[in-house]
Scaffold this motif. Sequence first.
Motif, short mmCIF file in Angstrom:
data_model
loop_
_atom_site.label_atom_id
_atom_site.label_comp_id
_atom_site.label_asym_id
_atom_site.label_seq_id
_atom_site.Cartn_x
_atom_site.Cartn_y
_atom_site.Cartn_z
N THR A 153 6.97 1.85 -9.83
CA THR A 153 7.14 0.69 -8.47
C THR A 153 5.72 -0.45 -8.77
O THR A 153 6.02 -1.65 -10.10
N ASN B 229 1.15 -1.35 0.33
CA ASN B 229 0.19 0.18 0.04
C ASN B 229 0.89 1.03 0.50
O ASN B 229 1.82 1.28 0.17
N THR C 260 6.50 2.40 4.15
CA THR C 260 7.17 2.77 5.95
C THR C 260 6.76 3.99 6.25
O THR C 260 6.72 4.29 7.80
N HIS D 264 -13.44 1.08 -7.78
CA HIS D 264 -12.29 2.15 -7.17
C HIS D 264 -11.14 1.16 -8.82
O HIS D 264 -10.94 0.11 -8.43
N CYS E 244 -5.56 9.49 -4.24
CA CYS E 244 -5.14 8.96 -5.90
C CYS E 244 -6.77 9.69 -6.57
O CYS E 244 -6.61 10.28 -7.68
N GLU F 170 1.35 13.75 -12.08
CA GLU F 170 0.48 13.83 -11.07
C GLU F 170 1.21 14.71 -9.41
O GLU F 170 1.83 14.14 -9.16
N THR G 279 -0.78 -0.42 -4.53
CA THR G 279 -1.17 1.15 -4.89
C THR G 279 -0.57 1.38 -4.54
O THR G 279 0.90 1.23 -3.97
N LYS H 281 1.81 -5.10 3.58
CA LYS H 281 2.97 -4.41 3.51
C LYS H 281 2.60 -3.06 3.53
O LYS H 281 2.22 -2.44 2.12
N SER I 184 2.56 4.28 -6.70
CA SER I 184 3.08 5.62 -7.73
C SER I 184 3.35 3.89 -8.94
O SER I 184 3.57 2.99 -9.14
P1 NAP Z 1 5.59 4.67 -3.86
O1 NAP Z 1 6.57 4.91 -4.06
O2 NAP Z 1 5.29 3.29 -5.43
O3 NAP Z 1 5.23 3.20 -3.07
C1 NAP Z 1 4.18 2.04 -2.54
C2 NAP Z 1 4.16 1.11 -2.00
O4 NAP Z 1 4.99 -0.16 -2.37
C3 NAP Z 1 5.12 1.45 -0.61
O5 NAP Z 1 4.27 0.50 0.17
C4 NAP Z 1 6.59 0.60 -1.34
O6 NAP Z 1 6.98 0.37 0.19
C5 NAP Z 1 6.44 -0.26 -2.09
N1 NAP Z 1 7.65 -0.60 -2.53
C6 NAP Z 1 8.42 0.52 -3.28
N2 NAP Z 1 9.46 -0.31 -4.51
C7 NAP Z 1 8.82 -1.64 -4.14
C8 NAP Z 1 9.28 -2.75 -4.61
N3 NAP Z 1 10.44 -3.29 -5.69
N4 NAP Z 1 8.91 -4.28 -4.37
C9 NAP Z 1 7.92 -4.50 -3.16
N5 NAP Z 1 7.12 -3.45 -2.63
C10 NAP Z 1 7.22 -1.53 -3.30
O7 NAP Z 1 4.24 5.22 -3.98
P2 NAP Z 1 4.19 6.06 -2.92
O8 NAP Z 1 5.09 7.09 -2.88
O9 NAP Z 1 3.95 5.56 -1.36
O10 NAP Z 1 2.67 6.43 -2.84
C11 NAP Z 1 2.08 7.56 -4.20
C12 NAP Z 1 1.52 6.96 -5.74
O11 NAP Z 1 0.40 5.97 -4.72
C13 NAP Z 1 1.07 8.42 -5.41
O12 NAP Z 1 1.30 8.58 -7.51
C14 NAP Z 1 -0.51 7.93 -6.12
O13 NAP Z 1 -1.68 8.20 -7.15
C15 NAP Z 1 -0.36 6.35 -5.87
N6 NAP Z 1 -1.86 6.37 -5.23
C16 NAP Z 1 -2.24 5.68 -5.71
C17 NAP Z 1 -3.91 5.30 -4.88
C18 NAP Z 1 -5.00 4.53 -5.77
O14 NAP Z 1 -6.03 4.18 -5.28
N7 NAP Z 1 -5.47 4.57 -7.10
C19 NAP Z 1 -3.97 5.47 -3.92
C20 NAP Z 1 -3.63 6.31 -2.67
C21 NAP Z 1 -1.96 6.79 -4.42
P3 NAP Z 1 7.94 1.21 1.06
O15 NAP Z 1 7.01 2.35 1.84
O16 NAP Z 1 9.16 0.71 2.19
O17 NAP Z 1 9.20 1.94 -0.44
#
Ligand code: NAP
Length: 522
Positions: free
Chosen positions: A235, A154, A183, A476, A294, A399, A230, A180, A232
């Motif tokens: 990722t 998430n 962090t 959603h 989001c 975004e 959920t 998960k 970026s």
């Molecule tokens: P993120 O950096 O992509 O991280 C999301 C999750 O992925 C975190 O739990 C992260 O863990 C984990 N992660 C990172 N690298 C990974 C890997 N190699 N393998 C497995 N897991 C990994 O996103 P964020 O910065 O937390 O969230 C912001 C983004 O989420 C925005 O772009 C937003 O639009 C999007 N979002 C979308 C929705 C939707 O429902 N569509 C909802 C909310 C947010 P760590 O934190 O430990 O790095």
Amino acid sequence: MKLSNYVSGRWTEGRGTGTALHDPVLGTEIARASTDGVDFAAALGHARGTGGPGLRALGYAERAALLTRIADVLSANRAAYFEIALVNSGSPESDASIDIDGAIFTLKYYARAGAALGGARYLKDGELVRLAKDEAFQSLHISQPLRGAAILINAFNFPAWGLWEKAAPALLSGVPVFAKPATATAWLTQRMVEDVVKAGVLPEGALSIVCGSAGDLLDHVTGADVVSFTGSAETALRIRGHAAVLRHSTRVNVEADSLNAALLGPEAKPGTPEFDLLVREVVREMTVKAGQKCTAIRRILVPAAQRSAVEEAIRAKLAKTVVGNPRNKDVRMGPLVSKAQQQAAAEGIAALKREASVVYDGGPDFKPLDADAAIAAFVPSTLLGCSDAPGARAVHDIEVFGPVATVVPYASAEQAFAIARLGQGSLVASVFSADAQFLAQAAVELAESHGRVLAVNAAIGSMHTGHGNVMPQCLHGGPGRAGGGEELGGLRALAFYHRRSAIQGPLDCLNTVAAQAVELRY
Ligand code: NAP
């Protein structure tokens, strides 16, 4: 304090110093998280081998009752969750409520929906279909709960709802949850899981959590697991392209970035209810959770003749919004979740400014109330205006995950729909118009490129659930850029956690199989 991981039926602290979690207002360290030393293979094995059978020994209605008990545990500890949301996410009470009460509401919704499914252990999909001239040989589709684990990865912005909106349909389906959280805000998720585990609500192995890096988690997925992600788009790409995910055809659901739009009907003018409703909704979407949703409105599509009136109306409301330390009860908008997100937002705004001019950005004297701007992660509400929408790129592509939106004028209804589609697939669009025909036309036009469309006129102005609010009854997710995923949508959510199979055989055998199943009604 180090956040404990709950895996293989035990609480264990990760090794080493881990990653620090911060208070985004005060800048102080509040906890650390580490998964170093966690045996992910064994942890997933425990979820599949112990949690799965424990859940599948129950019928849908019994598992629905477990969701009610989880909601009760969370309700009993609600005050502690608000405190964590304040300290770890800088959330004013109303923002924290969307996350925490939204989680409890969603659990209760699935508890009610699941209770109606009775004691069945699998789903029936449609009627028997004859495969030969003689009716003795027919087929029936059934869907069985997956025998793997639901790996829920998430984002940081919904540490409570983000877990439970996925865990509710997974647990109702009979699939153990392996959480998960991001962090940066894992504390709230971890505390909720701790409370549920301590209360002994779920069968052993049905709920696990790791706080910190994903480590080699994905190396151990199988074809029976699902990964619901959920976060970026970058990722998401890494997860989708992971060797083990590809090798085992592991099912993956992605909810990613989205350039959601609000559209003002061609007929709407200042002083009309629909004009005011759009302005109210845009301001709400920009300021609630400081725009870290989001589903938040990023592009405001307005008839060219109304551009300055819309900009002025939004600017006036933003200027009145008190931004600052949520410990002060006058504050309506808090900070972003971290200095890293603040920096990312600044870079995104700079990129948008190459195509759009500033209408409002708090001004040179912007100062958050009761907070040190140098330490805290505040971003002032920022409204931009773009004169060449069809020629712009960044406005439809970047975004900014903060209180930032761009007014985009359109010349015709067709052009407005085309501009909305430049977002390349979004989670949600909302349309504000008194013209019933336009409202219906826009809903149909936008549905193909948007997971959800909210159509608003004066008649539902005070009762609609909001552009950005995700209701468990409604789908959603969004196509293309938004990740191509689907969550919620009532009992439709169960499909992700089940596998469909066609049974071909003698009529009496199929009737026996069908008699023990339940068919979903939406
Ligand atoms: P993120 O950096 O992509 O991280 C999301 C999750 O992925 C975190 O739990 C992260 O863990 C984990 N992660 C990172 N690298 C990974 C890997 N190699 N393998 C497995 N897991 C990994 O996103 P964020 O910065 O937390 O969230 C912001 C983004 O989420 C925005 O772009 C937003 O639009 C999007 N979002 C979308 C929705 C939707 O429902 N569509 C909802 C909310 C947010 P760590 O934190 O430990 O790095």
